[in-house]
Design a protein around this motif. Structure first.
Motif, PDB file in Angstrom:
ATOM      1  N   ASN A   2       0.958  -1.091  -0.170  1.00 61.64           N
ATOM      2  CA  ASN A   2      -0.011   0.040   0.060  1.00 61.64           C
ATOM      3  C   ASN A   2       0.722   1.143   0.089  1.00 61.64           C
ATOM      4  OD1 ASN A   2       0.978   0.070   2.751  1.00 61.64           O
ATOM      5  ND2 ASN A   2      -0.925   0.634   3.728  1.00 61.64           N
ATOM      6  N   PHE A   3       2.202   1.150  -0.140  1.00 62.59           N
ATOM      7  CA  PHE A   3       2.969   2.167  -0.438  1.00 62.59           C
ATOM      8  C   PHE A   3       4.014   2.235  -1.840  1.00 62.59           C
ATOM      9  CE2 PHE A   3       6.576   5.077   0.442  1.00 62.59           C
ATOM     10  CZ  PHE A   3       5.950   6.025   1.217  1.00 62.59           C
ATOM     11  N   LEU A   4       3.878   3.250  -2.616  1.00 63.39           N
ATOM     12  CA  LEU A   4       4.586   3.007  -3.811  1.00 63.39           C
ATOM     13  C   LEU A   4       5.767   4.247  -3.497  1.00 63.39           C
ATOM     14  CD1 LEU A   4       5.491   2.240  -6.631  1.00 63.39           C
ATOM     15  CD2 LEU A   4       3.444   3.854  -7.439  1.00 63.39           C
ATOM     16  N   ASN A   5       6.995   3.928  -3.607  1.00 60.47           N
ATOM     17  CA  ASN A   5       8.151   4.962  -3.720  1.00 60.47           C
ATOM     18  C   ASN A   5       8.539   4.846  -5.095  1.00 60.47           C
ATOM     19  OD1 ASN A   5       9.794   6.967  -2.001  1.00 60.47           O
ATOM     20  ND2 ASN A   5      11.273   5.330  -2.742  1.00 60.47           N
ATOM     21  N   LEU A   6       8.711   6.225  -5.790  1.00 65.29           N
ATOM     22  CA  LEU A   6       9.493   6.109  -7.112  1.00 65.29           C
ATOM     23  C   LEU A   6      10.662   7.030  -6.895  1.00 65.29           C
ATOM     24  CD1 LEU A   6       6.427   6.888  -8.964  1.00 65.29           C
ATOM     25  CD2 LEU A   6       7.582   4.667  -9.026  1.00 65.29           C
ATOM     26  N   ASP A   7      12.052   6.641  -7.296  1.00 68.13           N
ATOM     27  CA  ASP A   7      13.072   7.426  -7.381  1.00 68.13           C
ATOM     28  C   ASP A   7      13.747   6.960  -8.702  1.00 68.13           C
ATOM     29  OD1 ASP A   7      15.238   8.760  -6.826  1.00 68.13           O
ATOM     30  OD2 ASP A   7      15.976   7.465  -5.395  1.00 68.13           O
ATOM     31  N   ILE A   8      13.244   7.417  -9.906  1.00 70.02           N
ATOM     32  CA  ILE A   8      13.703   7.222 -10.939  1.00 70.02           C
ATOM     33  C   ILE A   8      14.035   8.287 -11.805  1.00 70.02           C
ATOM     34  CG2 ILE A   8      12.947   4.699 -11.085  1.00 70.02           C
ATOM     35  CD1 ILE A   8      10.210   5.744 -12.480  1.00 70.02           C
ATOM     36  N   GLN A   9      14.792   9.258 -11.237  1.00 74.60           N
ATOM     37  CA  GLN A   9      15.518  10.531 -12.086  1.00 74.60           C
ATOM     38  C   GLN A   9      14.577  11.138 -13.122  1.00 74.60           C
ATOM     39  OE1 GLN A   9      18.440  11.318 -10.674  1.00 74.60           O
ATOM     40  NE2 GLN A   9      18.042   9.556  -9.512  1.00 74.60           N
ATOM     41  N   GLY A  10      13.294  11.574 -12.764  1.00 76.68           N
ATOM     42  CA  GLY A  10      12.474  12.454 -13.566  1.00 76.68           C
ATOM     43  C   GLY A  10      11.547  11.361 -14.504  1.00 76.68           C
ATOM     44  N   VAL A  11      11.361  10.269 -14.182  1.00 77.93           N
ATOM     45  CA  VAL A  11      10.387   9.431 -14.942  1.00 77.93           C
ATOM     46  C   VAL A  11       9.153   9.078 -14.240  1.00 77.93           C
ATOM     47  CG1 VAL A  11      10.423   7.642 -16.798  1.00 77.93           C
ATOM     48  CG2 VAL A  11      12.291   8.715 -16.550  1.00 77.93           C
ATOM     49  N   GLU A  12       9.265   9.657 -12.767  1.00 78.71           N
ATOM     50  CA  GLU A  12       8.020   9.168 -12.134  1.00 78.71           C
ATOM     51  C   GLU A  12       6.708   9.460 -12.565  1.00 78.71           C
ATOM     52  OE1 GLU A  12      11.571  10.031  -9.709  1.00 78.71           O
ATOM     53  OE2 GLU A  12      10.415  11.110 -11.366  1.00 78.71           O
ATOM     54  N   LEU A  13       6.298  10.372 -13.300  1.00 78.35           N
ATOM     55  CA  LEU A  13       5.055  10.190 -13.916  1.00 78.35           C
ATOM     56  C   LEU A  13       4.673   9.334 -14.709  1.00 78.35           C
ATOM     57  CD1 LEU A  13       2.122  11.731 -14.325  1.00 78.35           C
ATOM     58  CD2 LEU A  13       3.533  13.542 -15.948  1.00 78.35           C
ATOM     59  N   ARG A  14       5.803   9.178 -15.649  1.00 74.55           N
ATOM     60  CA  ARG A  14       5.576   7.919 -16.719  1.00 74.55           C
ATOM     61  C   ARG A  14       5.464   6.634 -16.123  1.00 74.55           C
ATOM     62  NH1 ARG A  14      10.321  10.409 -20.844  1.00 74.55           N
ATOM     63  NH2 ARG A  14      10.395   7.988 -21.493  1.00 74.55           N
TER      64      ARG A  14
END
Length: 139
Positions: free
Chosen positions: A118-130
């Motif tokens: 139930n927790f999503l962490n995105l750390d992908i250098q500017g591609v988070e919205l995609r």
């Protein structure tokens, strides 16, 4: 950066499971499902963590893209450097071509129990919205 514990406390979040895209070397916590675009890092981390998967996350599946792997590994991205290069001139890219994958496709292919996370962490250098757009089949 806000520490994970501080985030949980501040917003009174009760986490049952974490899905982390942009694993690098899985520095944070152990009970997490990890996704990392750098195959070498994934192979090294598999020795310590069975819940790490290789995937270059983007909006579409199986498109040939240039994955820019940086000499510090942490700044790797499918995007080119912007202001990062100005502030960190010692970091440079070594490019390699990779096929990308949607996050929902990767989850389905690997039978990742998304209903327990139930927790999503995105750390992908500017591609988070995609990446967010790539989970529309699930959410």
């Amino acid at each position: 950066l806000i520490s994970f514990q501080e985030l949980l406390t501040k917003y009174n979040i009760q986490v049952s499971g974490v899905f982390h895209v942009g694993a690098h070397e899985c520095e944070e916590l152990n009970d997490i499902y990890w996704i990392e675009g750098q195959e070498l890092l994934v192979n090294n981390m598999k020795k310590k963590n069975k819940n790490i998967y290789h995937g270059l996350i983007d909006e579409v599946d199986d498109k040939e893209v240039v994955f820019n792997i940086s000499n510090n590994r942490e700044s790797s991205s499918i995007l080119e450097f912007g202001s990062h290069l100005k502030h960190h001139p010692h970091i440079h890219y070594i490019s390699s071509h990779k096929k990308n994958i949607r996050l929902d496709t990767l989850i389905e292919k690997n039978n990742i129990p998304i209903d327990t996370l139930n927790f999503l962490n995105l750390d992908i250098q500017g591609v988070e919205l995609r990446a967010l757009k790539s989970i529309e089949k699930i959410y």
